[in-house]
Design a protein around this motif. Structure first.
Motif, PDB file in Angstrom:
ATOM      1  N   SER A  12       0.827  -1.209   0.000  1.00 18.96           N
ATOM      2  CA  SER A  12       0.000   0.000   0.000  1.00 18.96           C
ATOM      3  C   SER A  12       0.861   1.258   0.000  1.00 18.96           C
ATOM      4  O   SER A  12       0.568   2.215  -0.716  1.00 18.96           O
ATOM      5  CB  SER A  12      -0.911   0.015   1.223  1.00 18.96           C
ATOM      6  OG  SER A  12      -1.793  -1.075   1.180  1.00 18.96           O
ATOM      7  N   MET A  13       1.897   1.263   0.816  1.00 15.57           N
ATOM      8  CA  MET A  13       2.770   2.439   0.895  1.00 15.57           C
ATOM      9  C   MET A  13       3.553   2.636  -0.400  1.00 15.57           C
ATOM     10  O   MET A  13       3.985   3.736  -0.702  1.00 15.57           O
ATOM     11  CB  MET A  13       3.751   2.299   2.059  1.00 15.57           C
ATOM     12  CG  MET A  13       3.138   2.441   3.416  1.00 15.57           C
ATOM     13  SD  MET A  13       2.577   4.122   3.770  1.00 15.57           S
ATOM     14  CE  MET A  13       0.960   4.150   3.058  1.00 15.57           C
ATOM     15  N   SER A  14       3.719   1.582  -1.164  1.00 19.55           N
ATOM     16  CA  SER A  14       4.503   1.645  -2.393  1.00 19.55           C
ATOM     17  C   SER A  14       3.687   2.050  -3.609  1.00 19.55           C
ATOM     18  O   SER A  14       4.259   2.412  -4.632  1.00 19.55           O
ATOM     19  CB  SER A  14       5.151   0.285  -2.664  1.00 19.55           C
ATOM     20  OG  SER A  14       5.973  -0.081  -1.588  1.00 19.55           O
ATOM     21  N   THR A  15       2.366   1.997  -3.503  1.00 16.74           N
ATOM     22  CA  THR A  15       1.562   2.206  -4.706  1.00 16.74           C
ATOM     23  C   THR A  15       1.621   3.629  -5.230  1.00 16.74           C
ATOM     24  O   THR A  15       1.600   3.832  -6.444  1.00 16.74           O
ATOM     25  CB  THR A  15       0.090   1.799  -4.493  1.00 16.74           C
ATOM     26  OG1 THR A  15      -0.442   2.542  -3.400  1.00 16.74           O
ATOM     27  CG2 THR A  15      -0.032   0.320  -4.251  1.00 16.74           C
ATOM     28  N   ASP A  16       1.705   4.637  -4.344  1.00 19.92           N
ATOM     29  CA  ASP A  16       1.797   5.996  -4.861  1.00 19.92           C
ATOM     30  C   ASP A  16       3.142   6.219  -5.546  1.00 19.92           C
ATOM     31  O   ASP A  16       3.218   6.877  -6.586  1.00 19.92           O
ATOM     32  CB  ASP A  16       1.500   7.040  -3.792  1.00 19.92           C
ATOM     33  CG  ASP A  16       2.335   6.886  -2.534  1.00 19.92           C
ATOM     34  OD1 ASP A  16       3.046   5.871  -2.397  1.00 19.92           O
ATOM     35  OD2 ASP A  16       2.263   7.786  -1.677  1.00 19.92           O
ATOM     36  N   ALA A  17       4.215   5.633  -4.996  1.00 19.15           N
ATOM     37  CA  ALA A  17       5.519   5.715  -5.654  1.00 19.15           C
ATOM     38  C   ALA A  17       5.482   4.946  -6.980  1.00 19.15           C
ATOM     39  O   ALA A  17       6.060   5.388  -7.975  1.00 19.15           O
ATOM     40  CB  ALA A  17       6.616   5.163  -4.746  1.00 19.15           C
ATOM     41  N   VAL A  79      -4.774   8.615   4.963  1.00 21.96           N
ATOM     42  CA  VAL A  79      -3.823   8.374   3.870  1.00 21.96           C
ATOM     43  C   VAL A  79      -4.489   7.529   2.782  1.00 21.96           C
ATOM     44  O   VAL A  79      -4.358   7.812   1.590  1.00 21.96           O
ATOM     45  CB  VAL A  79      -2.544   7.697   4.395  1.00 21.96           C
ATOM     46  CG1 VAL A  79      -1.653   7.241   3.248  1.00 21.96           C
ATOM     47  CG2 VAL A  79      -1.781   8.649   5.303  1.00 21.96           C
ATOM     48  N   GLY A  80      -5.236   6.500   3.203  1.00 25.81           N
ATOM     49  CA  GLY A  80      -5.945   5.661   2.231  1.00 25.81           C
ATOM     50  C   GLY A  80      -6.968   6.457   1.436  1.00 25.81           C
ATOM     51  O   GLY A  80      -7.074   6.319   0.216  1.00 25.81           O
ATOM     52  N   ALA A  81      -7.720   7.324   2.118  1.00 31.65           N
ATOM     53  CA  ALA A  81      -8.718   8.152   1.436  1.00 31.65           C
ATOM     54  C   ALA A  81      -8.053   9.111   0.450  1.00 31.65           C
ATOM     55  O   ALA A  81      -8.555   9.320  -0.660  1.00 31.65           O
ATOM     56  CB  ALA A  81      -9.546   8.918   2.460  1.00 31.65           C
ATOM     57  N   LYS A  82      -6.913   9.668   0.863  1.00 31.09           N
ATOM     58  CA  LYS A  82      -6.168  10.561  -0.040  1.00 31.09           C
ATOM     59  C   LYS A  82      -5.729   9.806  -1.288  1.00 31.09           C
ATOM     60  O   LYS A  82      -5.826  10.306  -2.411  1.00 31.09           O
ATOM     61  CB  LYS A  82      -4.960  11.140   0.684  1.00 31.09           C
ATOM     62  CG  LYS A  82      -4.077  12.025  -0.182  1.00 31.09           C
ATOM     63  CD  LYS A  82      -2.856  12.481   0.617  1.00 31.09           C
ATOM     64  CE  LYS A  82      -1.823  13.125  -0.245  1.00 31.09           C
ATOM     65  NZ  LYS A  82      -0.969  12.182  -0.947  1.00 31.09           N
ATOM     66  N   MET A  83      -5.243   8.582  -1.093  1.00 35.45           N
ATOM     67  CA  MET A  83      -4.822   7.779  -2.241  1.00 35.45           C
ATOM     68  C   MET A  83      -6.006   7.451  -3.145  1.00 35.45           C
ATOM     69  O   MET A  83      -5.877   7.488  -4.375  1.00 35.45           O
ATOM     70  CB  MET A  83      -4.118   6.505  -1.770  1.00 35.45           C
ATOM     71  CG  MET A  83      -2.756   6.771  -1.157  1.00 35.45           C
ATOM     72  SD  MET A  83      -2.004   5.310  -0.401  1.00 35.45           S
ATOM     73  CE  MET A  83      -1.701   4.314  -1.865  1.00 35.45           C
ATOM     74  N   CYS A 139      10.743  -3.324   4.958  1.00 33.08           N
ATOM     75  CA  CYS A 139       9.813  -3.930   3.987  1.00 33.08           C
ATOM     76  C   CYS A 139       9.231  -2.879   3.057  1.00 33.08           C
ATOM     77  O   CYS A 139       9.128  -3.091   1.845  1.00 33.08           O
ATOM     78  CB  CYS A 139       8.703  -4.681   4.711  1.00 33.08           C
ATOM     79  SG  CYS A 139       9.261  -6.189   5.520  1.00 33.08           S
ATOM     80  N   ILE A 140       8.844  -1.725   3.621  1.00 34.87           N
ATOM     81  CA  ILE A 140       8.301  -0.642   2.795  1.00 34.87           C
ATOM     82  C   ILE A 140       9.363  -0.156   1.808  1.00 34.87           C
ATOM     83  O   ILE A 140       9.083   0.025   0.621  1.00 34.87           O
ATOM     84  CB  ILE A 140       7.782   0.523   3.673  1.00 34.87           C
ATOM     85  CG1 ILE A 140       6.514   0.099   4.416  1.00 34.87           C
ATOM     86  CG2 ILE A 140       7.521   1.771   2.831  1.00 34.87           C
ATOM     87  CD1 ILE A 140       6.033   1.104   5.452  1.00 34.87           C
ATOM     88  N   GLY A 141      10.589   0.054   2.290  1.00 37.21           N
ATOM     89  CA  GLY A 141      11.659   0.525   1.418  1.00 37.21           C
ATOM     90  C   GLY A 141      11.981  -0.455   0.304  1.00 37.21           C
ATOM     91  O   GLY A 141      12.106  -0.071  -0.866  1.00 37.21           O
ATOM     92  N   PHE A 142      12.090  -1.735   0.659  1.00 38.12           N
ATOM     93  CA  PHE A 142      12.408  -2.745  -0.357  1.00 38.12           C
ATOM     94  C   PHE A 142      11.274  -2.888  -1.370  1.00 38.12           C
ATOM     95  O   PHE A 142      11.514  -2.945  -2.579  1.00 38.12           O
ATOM     96  CB  PHE A 142      12.702  -4.094   0.300  1.00 38.12           C
ATOM     97  CG  PHE A 142      13.014  -5.169  -0.697  1.00 38.12           C
ATOM     98  CD1 PHE A 142      14.232  -5.191  -1.353  1.00 38.12           C
ATOM     99  CD2 PHE A 142      12.072  -6.139  -1.016  1.00 38.12           C
ATOM    100  CE1 PHE A 142      14.525  -6.167  -2.305  1.00 38.12           C
ATOM    101  CE2 PHE A 142      12.348  -7.122  -1.959  1.00 38.12           C
ATOM    102  CZ  PHE A 142      13.577  -7.145  -2.605  1.00 38.12           C
ATOM    103  N   THR A 143      10.042  -2.944  -0.874  1.00 41.65           N
ATOM    104  CA  THR A 143       8.889  -3.077  -1.774  1.00 41.65           C
ATOM    105  C   THR A 143       8.803  -1.873  -2.702  1.00 41.65           C
ATOM    106  O   THR A 143       8.533  -2.019  -3.904  1.00 41.65           O
ATOM    107  CB  THR A 143       7.585  -3.234  -0.968  1.00 41.65           C
ATOM    108  OG1 THR A 143       7.731  -4.354  -0.087  1.00 41.65           O
ATOM    109  CG2 THR A 143       6.395  -3.450  -1.877  1.00 41.65           C
ATOM    110  N   VAL A 172      -7.450   1.470  -0.709  1.00 42.30           N
ATOM    111  CA  VAL A 172      -8.411   0.544  -0.105  1.00 42.30           C
ATOM    112  C   VAL A 172      -7.719  -0.329   0.937  1.00 42.30           C
ATOM    113  O   VAL A 172      -8.224  -0.528   2.051  1.00 42.30           O
ATOM    114  CB  VAL A 172      -9.087  -0.340  -1.192  1.00 42.30           C
ATOM    115  CG1 VAL A 172      -9.875  -1.474  -0.576  1.00 42.30           C
ATOM    116  CG2 VAL A 172      -9.983   0.509  -2.090  1.00 42.30           C
ATOM    117  N   ALA A 173      -6.531  -0.832   0.608  1.00 34.76           N
ATOM    118  CA  ALA A 173      -5.790  -1.691   1.546  1.00 34.76           C
ATOM    119  C   ALA A 173      -5.438  -0.943   2.829  1.00 34.76           C
ATOM    120  O   ALA A 173      -5.571  -1.493   3.928  1.00 34.76           O
ATOM    121  CB  ALA A 173      -4.524  -2.239   0.880  1.00 34.76           C
TER     122      ALA A 173
END
Length: 191
Positions: A12-17, A79-83, A139-143, A172-173
């Motif tokens: 989820s954290m990686s999707t905007d990147a 954050v999810g709503a913003k995405m 995990c967030i950084g690697f993903t 959503v996630a």
């Protein structure tokens, strides 16, 4: 947090990147080495920002102990709503910024920082629930590194619209993770 929750959070954290990388890939048509370098920049920055948020959250944790699960839910939900909102914004596939040299590096870093601000907010939430931030940040950084590299290569071929779908799913996630934290701490899931 469970390994599945950490994996979903990382994605989820990686999707905007990823969405930004698809756009950059569509605009700049990078080769593999350039995509990997850009992925490293995004991954490192995205891995650092939850640590910054976590440190800020630790400072405030003693003051908000009774409502920490509500704060984590609120931050992840926001954050999810913003995405979700951003995933419905129009894309301009014709926009191709012409940057070279130092300006290109500054633009890359600015984009990486811009897409990682939400990870800092998540880091604050992780401090409130006592999660293993070092594992989560790694995990967030690697993903993010992997997905950004892939996103740039995909963007070269398919354009930016695919990134919007990933951003929607990531939003959503995050909302679902926030709901699960709230449900767990409120005892809604049972013993």
């Amino acid at each position: 947090m469970t390994p599945l929750s950490i994996a979903v959070l990382s994605l989820s954290m990686s999707t905007d990147a990823f969405a930004a990388a698809v756009g950059r890939g569509a605009a700049h048509r990078p080769g593999f080495a350039t995509a990997v370098r850009n992925g490293l920049v995004f991954g490192i920055i995205e891995g650092i920002t939850p640590l910054i948020g976590w440190a800020m959250g630790l400072i405030a944790a003693g003051f908000v102990e009774q409502v920490d699960h509500w704060i984590a839910f609120g931050l992840l939900g926001a954050v999810g709503a913003k995405m979700l909102w951003e995933s419905f914004q129009p894309v301009d596939e014709e926009a191709r910024p012409a940057r070279a040299g130092r300006n290109a590096i500054l633009a890359l870093i600015a984009t990486a920082v811009g897409t990682s601000i939400d990870a800092a907010a998540v880091g604050v939430g992780m401090a409130f629930i006592g999660a293993n931030i070092w594992l989560i940040a790694a995990c967030i950084g690697f993903t993010t590194f992997v997905l950004t590299t892939i996103g740039m290569l995909i963007g070269r071929a398919v354009g930016v619209r695919f990134g919007k779908v990933a951003e929607f799913l990531g939003g959503v996630a995050l909302i679902l993770i926030g709901l699960s934290i709230l449900a767990e701490h409120m005892g809604w899931l049972g013993a």
